[in-house]
Design a protein around this motif. Sequence first.
Motif, mmCIF file in Angstrom:
data_model
loop_
_atom_site.group_PDB
_atom_site.id
_atom_site.type_symbol
_atom_site.label_atom_id
_atom_site.label_comp_id
_atom_site.label_asym_id
_atom_site.label_seq_id
_atom_site.Cartn_x
_atom_site.Cartn_y
_atom_site.Cartn_z
ATOM 1 N N VAL A 272 49.163 34.598 19.036
ATOM 2 C CA VAL A 272 47.850 35.124 18.911
ATOM 3 C C VAL A 272 47.021 35.107 20.071
ATOM 4 O O VAL A 272 46.167 35.945 20.426
ATOM 5 N N ALA A 273 47.130 33.927 20.697
ATOM 6 C CA ALA A 273 46.281 33.820 22.123
ATOM 7 C C ALA A 273 46.836 34.642 22.810
ATOM 8 O O ALA A 273 46.038 35.219 23.771
ATOM 9 N N SER A 274 47.906 35.038 23.190
ATOM 10 C CA SER A 274 48.593 36.045 24.321
ATOM 11 C C SER A 274 48.042 37.281 23.838
ATOM 12 O O SER A 274 47.973 38.370 24.702
ATOM 13 N N LEU A 275 47.811 37.646 22.647
ATOM 14 C CA LEU A 275 47.215 38.869 22.442
ATOM 15 C C LEU A 275 45.737 39.072 22.694
ATOM 16 O O LEU A 275 44.950 40.013 22.567
ATOM 17 N N GLY A 276 45.030 37.891 23.170
ATOM 18 C CA GLY A 276 43.508 37.900 23.568
ATOM 19 C C GLY A 276 42.741 37.483 22.361
ATOM 20 O O GLY A 276 41.316 37.467 22.694
ATOM 21 N N LEU A 277 43.173 37.002 21.288
ATOM 22 C CA LEU A 277 42.196 36.676 20.324
ATOM 23 C C LEU A 277 41.847 35.201 20.210
ATOM 24 O O LEU A 277 40.931 34.964 19.434
ATOM 25 N N GLY A 278 42.268 34.546 21.291
ATOM 26 C CA GLY A 278 41.759 33.039 21.383
ATOM 27 C C GLY A 278 42.654 32.244 20.430
ATOM 28 O O GLY A 278 43.418 32.410 19.439
ATOM 29 N N VAL A 279 42.588 30.627 20.939
ATOM 30 C CA VAL A 279 43.348 29.675 20.243
ATOM 31 C C VAL A 279 42.977 29.553 18.847
ATOM 32 O O VAL A 279 43.547 29.062 18.197
ATOM 33 N N TRP A 280 41.428 29.575 18.682
ATOM 34 C CA TRP A 280 40.824 29.313 17.280
ATOM 35 C C TRP A 280 41.348 30.161 16.282
ATOM 36 O O TRP A 280 41.827 29.795 15.153
ATOM 37 N N VAL A 281 41.469 31.428 16.747
ATOM 38 C CA VAL A 281 42.176 32.450 15.584
ATOM 39 C C VAL A 281 43.451 32.139 15.364
ATOM 40 O O VAL A 281 44.191 32.268 14.485
ATOM 41 N N GLY A 282 44.204 31.808 16.538
ATOM 42 C CA GLY A 282 45.543 31.223 16.514
ATOM 43 C C GLY A 282 45.779 29.991 15.668
ATOM 44 O O GLY A 282 46.671 29.802 14.792
ATOM 45 N N LEU A 283 44.708 29.054 15.716
ATOM 46 C CA LEU A 283 44.786 27.661 14.423
ATOM 47 C C LEU A 283 44.745 28.339 13.238
ATOM 48 O O LEU A 283 45.570 27.995 12.221
ATOM 49 N N ALA A 284 44.000 29.108 13.044
ATOM 50 C CA ALA A 284 43.723 29.862 11.506
ATOM 51 C C ALA A 284 44.991 30.684 11.304
ATOM 52 O O ALA A 284 45.343 30.431 9.922
ATOM 53 N N ALA A 285 45.420 31.154 12.183
ATOM 54 C CA ALA A 285 46.654 32.084 11.714
ATOM 55 C C ALA A 285 47.931 31.257 11.518
ATOM 56 O O ALA A 285 48.917 31.210 10.921
ATOM 57 N N ALA A 286 48.103 29.961 12.206
ATOM 58 C CA ALA A 286 48.707 28.893 12.152
ATOM 59 C C ALA A 286 48.830 28.276 10.811
ATOM 60 O O ALA A 286 50.030 27.849 10.131
ATOM 61 N N LEU A 287 47.778 28.090 10.194
ATOM 62 C CA LEU A 287 47.783 27.482 8.877
ATOM 63 C C LEU A 287 48.254 28.432 7.873
ATOM 64 O O LEU A 287 48.899 27.929 6.864
ATOM 65 N N VAL A 288 47.948 29.739 8.036
ATOM 66 C CA VAL A 288 48.652 30.560 7.259
ATOM 67 C C VAL A 288 50.185 30.914 7.399
ATOM 68 O O VAL A 288 51.045 30.755 6.323
ATOM 69 N N THR A 289 50.689 30.972 8.443
ATOM 70 C CA THR A 289 52.028 31.097 8.600
ATOM 71 C C THR A 289 52.786 29.806 8.183
ATOM 72 O O THR A 289 53.957 29.800 7.530
#
Length: 286
Positions: free
Chosen positions: A53-70
């Motif tokens: 998610v961070a590599s897509l430029g969405l930021g690590v905080w969005v990545g953290l939220a996505a990690a909770l879901v996955t």
Amino acid sequence: MVDFVGIASNTLILGSLYALIAIGFTLIFGVAGQANLAHGATITIGAFTAWFVASLGLGVWVGLAAALVTGALFHLVLYQVFIRHIDDPINVLILTLLAWFVVEYGFRAAVGTEPRSVPSLFAGYTPEIAGFSILYNNLLIVVLSWVFIVALFLFINRTKTGQAIIATSMNEKGAALVGVKTDRITLFTWVLAGLLAGCAGVLYATSRSATYSMGETPLILAFAIVILGGIGSIQGSVIAAYVVGFLEVFTVSAVSPRLSGMTALLLIVLVLLFKPTGLYGRELPA
């Protein structure tokens, strides 16, 4: 000379992270009596979700939220498709071990063996105190870990679902007799543990890096923490996490970095020999 300030701060950081890693593991073991060896895989999934998610430029905080879901989705699928059809804890152990290998080597094939950098949650250093300063990212690891730990304690002790989790962990048949839908509670516990492991994976990766095999050490430490704290005890796991964190930091700092991880294995042996129930565990029914 031993750096006691550094040892104390690193113990606080690692202990908080280890506690977050271990409580998901002990939740499943306490409620369902199942050892989830795929816990390490969930940590890896969370870390690489944040990296992607961070590599897509969405930021690590969005990545953290996505990690909770996955993390939650991985546990949901694992339980619904496989685990709920298996009664034997040994077969669950084997199946989750296989799931761990599938995920680990799947990531190895997909992203390679090179470590992947997950951006820090917050850049910079704290002001120097007693000649020592720590990364804001590490400080956030402590804060976020405790946000999740406290939230879990409040949920378990203040909600009806939490009380149902406690009842199921104490006596599954008795809980079913008083109206608790134990199958749903077990599923919910798996999903909740997946959410926590996904979060732990992101925090672990921001302080180090994401690799396909990054779940191995946390899983071993989770075993040591759960055994020391007492199987099924969240409170015991939190306390044991700081004990293991201190022993790990002290061993690496004052003895030798090559002994990293050795103290956790030695601790497992000593606890099993002299106090099998751990700090807050209970005797398992015969």
